[in-house]
Design an enzyme around this catalytic site. Structure first.
Site, PDB file in Angstrom:
ATOM      1  N   ARG A  43       3.613 -17.743  11.597  1.00 29.53           N
ATOM      2  CA  ARG A  43       4.584 -18.618  10.930  1.00 29.53           C
ATOM      3  C   ARG A  43       4.755 -18.237   9.465  1.00 29.53           C
ATOM      4  NH1 ARG A  43       2.709 -24.486  13.185  1.00 29.53           N
ATOM      5  NH2 ARG A  43       0.673 -23.514  12.898  1.00 29.53           N
ATOM      6  N   GLU A  61      -4.650  14.516 -15.523  1.00 30.72           N
ATOM      7  CA  GLU A  61      -4.313  15.750 -16.229  1.00 30.72           C
ATOM      8  C   GLU A  61      -5.531  16.326 -16.948  1.00 30.72           C
ATOM      9  OE1 GLU A  61      -0.637  13.017 -16.790  1.00 30.72           O
ATOM     10  OE2 GLU A  61      -2.778  12.817 -16.349  1.00 30.72           O
ATOM     11  N   THR A  79      -4.293 -19.917  10.337  1.00 26.39           N
ATOM     12  CA  THR A  79      -5.156 -18.759  10.540  1.00 26.39           C
ATOM     13  C   THR A  79      -6.521 -18.976   9.898  1.00 26.39           C
ATOM     14  OG1 THR A  79      -3.255 -17.260  10.602  1.00 26.39           O
ATOM     15  CG2 THR A  79      -5.389 -16.278  10.108  1.00 26.39           C
ATOM     16  N   HIS A 137      -8.026  10.701 -17.284  1.00 30.37           N
ATOM     17  CA  HIS A 137      -6.794  10.793 -16.528  1.00 30.37           C
ATOM     18  C   HIS A 137      -6.759  12.078 -15.700  1.00 30.37           C
ATOM     19  CE1 HIS A 137      -4.340   7.812 -19.219  1.00 30.37           C
ATOM     20  NE2 HIS A 137      -5.436   7.283 -18.710  1.00 30.37           N
ATOM     21  N   ALA A 186      -1.677  -6.970  12.881  1.00 29.58           N
ATOM     22  CA  ALA A 186      -2.083  -6.190  14.047  1.00 29.58           C
ATOM     23  C   ALA A 186      -1.526  -6.897  15.272  1.00 29.58           C
ATOM     24  CB  ALA A 186      -3.600  -6.089  14.125  1.00 29.58           C
ATOM     25  N   LEU A 226     -12.190 -12.794   4.476  1.00 26.02           N
ATOM     26  CA  LEU A 226     -11.188 -12.122   3.643  1.00 26.02           C
ATOM     27  C   LEU A 226     -11.824 -11.330   2.504  1.00 26.02           C
ATOM     28  CD1 LEU A 226      -8.372 -14.844   3.417  1.00 26.02           C
ATOM     29  CD2 LEU A 226      -8.660 -13.011   5.101  1.00 26.02           C
TER      30      LEU A 226
END
Length: 351
Positions: free
Chosen positions: A287, A46, A190, A44, A148, A198
């Site tokens: 859409r 810390e 799309t 972590h 975009a 993707l």
């Protein structure tokens, strides 16, 4: 605290579903140790800062973005290490919403340390929005929308082409952004027209490869060949709001595509959460973006604006949003503005 917040970003894409956390150890006003949560299951922030500070931590102040944890998970409790180090004072930015880990501030006070919270909890929550969303009883993923557009709010020209409105710097940033989400989604149109993969491509390799999600009423994915051809390597889920022909459903299943029938868009989001998706980045089209905004299903909006005009015949960024009087319109909160080469990114929150 500003330095700790900057440090925390270094864990992006590698620590989720854990939060991004940064820490700084100060002695006589100077930093003697810095750290951040770099890897899920790893040290972590810390503990990393204390390790760098060494014996200089005794009597020093620790500044940490999130309240130190008090439970034993994949790492020992941070509060125990802080107390053992001799730190005198701890300043944190936000309480931990996780009931299993929260309460560290009270434990530190009980051990005799000075503990205080800075009024920056909103900054910490913005940095860890999906994490906080999860612990607010969410029944759907944290949903971010990224578009975009041209200066006149178009996502494609009049022929439907959108590659590439934005420049290379924005493209690199988008791959960095993707790496911090558990799924990346698009609308069916799309997927068919752009044939996207993707996937995350860039110097940052995400710890969890984002799943791909297509929102299409009838699961008609003809043309989305990159998604279909790779569905067994990187999962593809299709949220369908209408009955799907048995032959089409069988063909998708044979390719490794998972079909999620849904009564409506909100139900589809609930189904994605049931499938284990806690954060979703939606990248269009217009859409789908309009439906998500109109139904209050967007938590974060990443708007990349490029210095080009596409005119009235260009494809609008949003469709189907009902009109509103100015005094009744929902005003979103600006989280960040910055340049990406010739483009500009505006980050907005719906809360």
């Amino acid at each position: 605290m500003a330095r700790a917040l900057d440090l925390a970003w270094a864990g992006w894409g590698r620590v989720h579903p854990n939060p991004l956390v940064g820490a700084v150890v100060l002695r006589d006003g100077e930093s003697v140790g810095e750290g951040y949560h770099a890897e899920f299951g790893g040290v972590h922030a810390e503990l990393a800062a204390l390790a760098q500070a060494g014996p200089r931590a005794r009597g020093a102040t620790m500044v940490v973005t999130l309240e130190p944890c008090r439970h034993h998970g994949k790492q020992p409790p941070c509060v125990d290490a802080i107390v053992a180090s001799g730190i005198r004072r701890v300043v944190f930015g936000s309480s931990d919403p996780n009931p299993a880990a929260g309460g560290g501030a009270a434990s530190l006070v009980a051990a005799g340390l000075e503990v205080s919270a800075l009024p920056v909890s909103r900054l910490v929550e913005d940095q860890n929005a999906p994490f906080f969303h999860e612990f607010r009883g969410a029944d759907r993923p944290f949903v971010a929308l990224k578009l975009a557009t041209s200066l006149d709010g178009r996502i494609a020209d009049y022929t439907g082409r959108s590659r590439w409105i934005s420049g290379p710097e924005a493209g690199e940033w988008v791959h960095w952004l993707r790496s911090g989400f558990e799924a990346i989604g698009v609308g069916g149109r799309t997927a068919r027209i752009d044939n996207p993969s993707l996937t995350v491509r860039g110097p940052l390799t995400p710890r969890l490869v984002p799943r791909r999600v297509v929102f299409d009423r009838r699961a008609a994915l003809a043309g989305a060949q990159q998604l279909l051809d790779s569905a067994r390597e990187v999962p593809v889920l299709v949220v369908a709001e209408a009955p799907v022909e048995a032959a089409r459903a069988d063909a998708l299943a044979a390719l490794g595509v998972e079909l999620l029938p849904a009564a409506n868009l909100a139900d589809g989001m609930a189904r994605l959460r049931e499938a284990g998706i806690r954060s979703l980045l939606v990248e269009g089209g217009g859409r789908l973006a309009g439906r998500l905004v109109a139904q209050g299903l967007v938590d974060r909006f990443y708007w990349v604006q490029s210095p080009v005009w596409l005119g009235d015949d260009g494809i609008p960024a949003f469709g189907g949003i009902p009109g509103a009087l100015l005094e009744q319109a929902v005003r979103w909160r600006v989280i960040e503005r910055r340049g990406l080469g010739q483009d500009t990114v505006l980050v907005l929150g719906s809360d």
